[in-house]
Design an enzyme around this catalytic site. Sequence first.
Site, short mmCIF file in Angstrom:
data_model
loop_
_atom_site.label_atom_id
_atom_site.label_comp_id
_atom_site.label_asym_id
_atom_site.label_seq_id
_atom_site.Cartn_x
_atom_site.Cartn_y
_atom_site.Cartn_z
N THR A 26 -3.88 142.04 -36.33
CA THR A 26 -3.62 142.27 -34.91
C THR A 26 -2.33 143.09 -34.76
O THR A 26 -1.30 142.73 -35.32
CB THR A 26 -3.49 140.91 -34.20
OG1 THR A 26 -4.79 140.31 -34.18
CG2 THR A 26 -2.99 141.05 -32.78
N GLN A 99 -14.04 143.60 -36.64
CA GLN A 99 -14.02 142.14 -36.56
C GLN A 99 -14.25 141.69 -35.11
O GLN A 99 -13.49 142.05 -34.21
CB GLN A 99 -12.68 141.61 -37.07
CG GLN A 99 -12.75 140.11 -37.33
CD GLN A 99 -11.40 139.50 -37.62
OE1 GLN A 99 -10.44 139.74 -36.89
NE2 GLN A 99 -11.32 138.68 -38.66
N HIS A 175 -15.68 136.87 -36.86
CA HIS A 175 -14.41 136.15 -37.06
C HIS A 175 -14.66 134.67 -36.76
O HIS A 175 -14.71 134.25 -35.61
CB HIS A 175 -13.37 136.73 -36.11
CG HIS A 175 -11.96 136.28 -36.37
ND1 HIS A 175 -11.63 135.24 -37.21
CD2 HIS A 175 -10.78 136.74 -35.88
CE1 HIS A 175 -10.31 135.09 -37.23
NE2 HIS A 175 -9.77 135.98 -36.42
N ASN A 178 -9.25 131.02 -38.41
CA ASN A 178 -7.93 131.03 -37.78
C ASN A 178 -7.83 130.35 -36.41
O ASN A 178 -6.96 130.67 -35.61
CB ASN A 178 -7.41 132.47 -37.67
CG ASN A 178 -7.08 133.05 -39.04
OD1 ASN A 178 -6.91 132.29 -40.00
ND2 ASN A 178 -6.98 134.36 -39.14
N TYR A 180 -9.91 130.36 -33.80
CA TYR A 180 -10.54 130.95 -32.62
C TYR A 180 -11.89 130.26 -32.38
O TYR A 180 -12.23 129.32 -33.08
CB TYR A 180 -10.60 132.48 -32.75
CG TYR A 180 -9.18 133.01 -32.89
CD1 TYR A 180 -8.28 132.94 -31.83
CD2 TYR A 180 -8.69 133.46 -34.12
CE1 TYR A 180 -6.95 133.33 -31.97
CE2 TYR A 180 -7.36 133.86 -34.26
CZ TYR A 180 -6.50 133.78 -33.18
OH TYR A 180 -5.18 134.15 -33.32
N ARG A 227 -15.70 135.75 -41.83
CA ARG A 227 -14.40 135.27 -42.30
C ARG A 227 -14.24 133.80 -41.96
O ARG A 227 -14.50 133.39 -40.82
CB ARG A 227 -13.27 136.06 -41.64
CG ARG A 227 -11.92 135.76 -42.30
CD ARG A 227 -10.82 136.64 -41.75
NE ARG A 227 -9.79 136.86 -42.76
CZ ARG A 227 -8.50 137.00 -42.49
NH1 ARG A 227 -8.07 136.95 -41.25
NH2 ARG A 227 -7.63 137.21 -43.45
N ASN A 235 -2.77 127.81 -35.23
CA ASN A 235 -3.47 127.55 -33.96
C ASN A 235 -3.92 126.08 -33.83
O ASN A 235 -4.99 125.79 -33.29
CB ASN A 235 -4.66 128.50 -33.75
CG ASN A 235 -4.23 129.88 -33.31
OD1 ASN A 235 -3.21 130.03 -32.64
ND2 ASN A 235 -5.00 130.89 -33.67
N GLY A 314 -3.08 142.44 -46.52
CA GLY A 314 -2.64 142.63 -45.14
C GLY A 314 -1.37 143.45 -45.09
O GLY A 314 -1.40 144.69 -45.05
C1 PHB Z 1 -2.52 136.89 -34.24
O1 PHB Z 1 -2.52 137.73 -33.34
O2 PHB Z 1 -1.51 136.23 -34.51
C2 PHB Z 1 -3.74 136.66 -35.00
C3 PHB Z 1 -4.93 137.24 -34.59
C4 PHB Z 1 -6.08 137.01 -35.30
C5 PHB Z 1 -6.04 136.20 -36.40
C6 PHB Z 1 -4.88 135.64 -36.82
C7 PHB Z 1 -3.72 135.86 -36.11
O3 PHB Z 1 -7.15 135.96 -37.07
#
Ligand code: PHB
Length: 363
Positions: A26, A99, A175, A178, A180, A227, A235, A314
Site C-alpha cells: 500500500t 490484488q 487478498h 492481514n 481484511y 494470499r 489488525n 516488499g
Molecule cells: C496497510 O495499508 O497498512 C496494509 C494494507 C494491506 C495489507 C497490509 C497492510 O495487506
Amino acid sequence: MNSDLFSPVTMGNIKLANRMVMAPMTRNRAGEHNAPHDLNATYYQQRATAGLIITEASQVSTQGVGYPGTPGIYSDEQVVGWRKITDAVHAEGGHIFIQLWYCGRISHPDLLSGNQTPVAPSAIRPEGEVVTPEGAKAFVTPRALEADEIAGIVAQYKHAAGMAKQAGFDGIEVHAANGYLIDQFLRDGSNRRTDQYGGGVENRIRFLNEVLDAVMEVWPSNQVGIRLTPENSFNSMSDSDPLEHFRYFISRLNERNLAYLHILEGDMITKSANIDYRILRDSYNGLYIANNGYDKARAEVSLSKGDSDLIAFGVPFLANPDLVYRYQHDLPLNEANLDTFYGGGAQGYTDYPALHQTTPEPG
Ligand code: PHB
C-alpha cells in the site's frame, strides 16, 4: 551469480522470468477518484524486472475502502489508469497481478459513502486507529453482515475481477490476509457467527469459496492467486489453531488449480513465526510464494530447500527498482525511507536510484 532465484518459472500459462515477486504494498498515491495515474505507472514500470508484480491492495468497490488514497478497481476511470500500468509493465516484459481488497471492519464511516458503518462477519471492534481524512480515529464496532447481504459483496468481487481483465492484468490475487474482510471470516478471533458462514472451518471458508467461484467465472483458475496470513496479528487478528485451520483451508484450495498460494509467514507485529510453514507448504499442491522479510540469502536457502517456489520481497523492491539486477550482481541496496512509504508524490516513490535501467540478463 546463478541461483534458483533468477531461474524462470511457469505459472499457469505464463512464463515468469525469475522467481522474485514484488509483494503487494500500500502506497496511498492513487489519483482522483481512487484512479491510478502516470506516477503510479512509472513506479510499477521501474520495477517490472520482477518475475511477477502483485499490485498494492485495490478495493473492489467504494464500500471496500479502508484507507485514504488507495486505488480501486471498480470504475471505468480506474480501468483507464490501471491500463497505463499494465501496458508499462508489459512493455518491459514483466507480468502483473492485481490484488483485490475489501477492508471490512478495518475502515471507518468517514471513509465510506453515505457514512455507512463498516461491515464484518461479527460485530467485534478491532483495537487501534484508522486514518481518516480528518486524521486518526479509533475503529468503530462494525455491523455484522446479514447472510443475505453476502452475495452482494461477492458480486462486487466479480465485477472487480472483470474490470481487472479489461485493464490488461495477467491475473488477480484474492487478498484473504492481514485482517481484511475475507480473513475476518477465516479466523475464529473475528468470526463468531452461528450461521453457515461461521463456526467450524467448513463454514468459515464459505465466503472465500464464494468469492473464488465468482472471480473464476471471469478468470481461469490458473490466473487467480490467493494470499493468506495464518498467524499475523496485524489488525487485531487471532485464531485458536492457525496450523490446523489453515491446513484445512489449503486442502480446499487444492481443489482449484490456482496460480499460486502466497503466504506471509509469521506475524508482522511480533516478527515471530510459531508454526512450521513447511507443513503448510507441503499441504499445498501448486506454486507457493513465501513472504516476510526475506533477503537474497534467506530466499536462496528457502528455494534450495524446497520451502518455496517463489519469494515475494516488499521493502527491498520499494527502495530498489532494479532489485533483480542488484541481487544478480550482489550490489549494495538503497535504504528505504519509512517517512515516504504512505502518501505523497514522487519523493520516496519513483526517485530511488537504479544502477541499471534495462532488463537484466537471464540466469
Ligand atoms: C496497510 O495499508 O497498512 C496494509 C494494507 C494491506 C495489507 C497490509 C497492510 O495487506
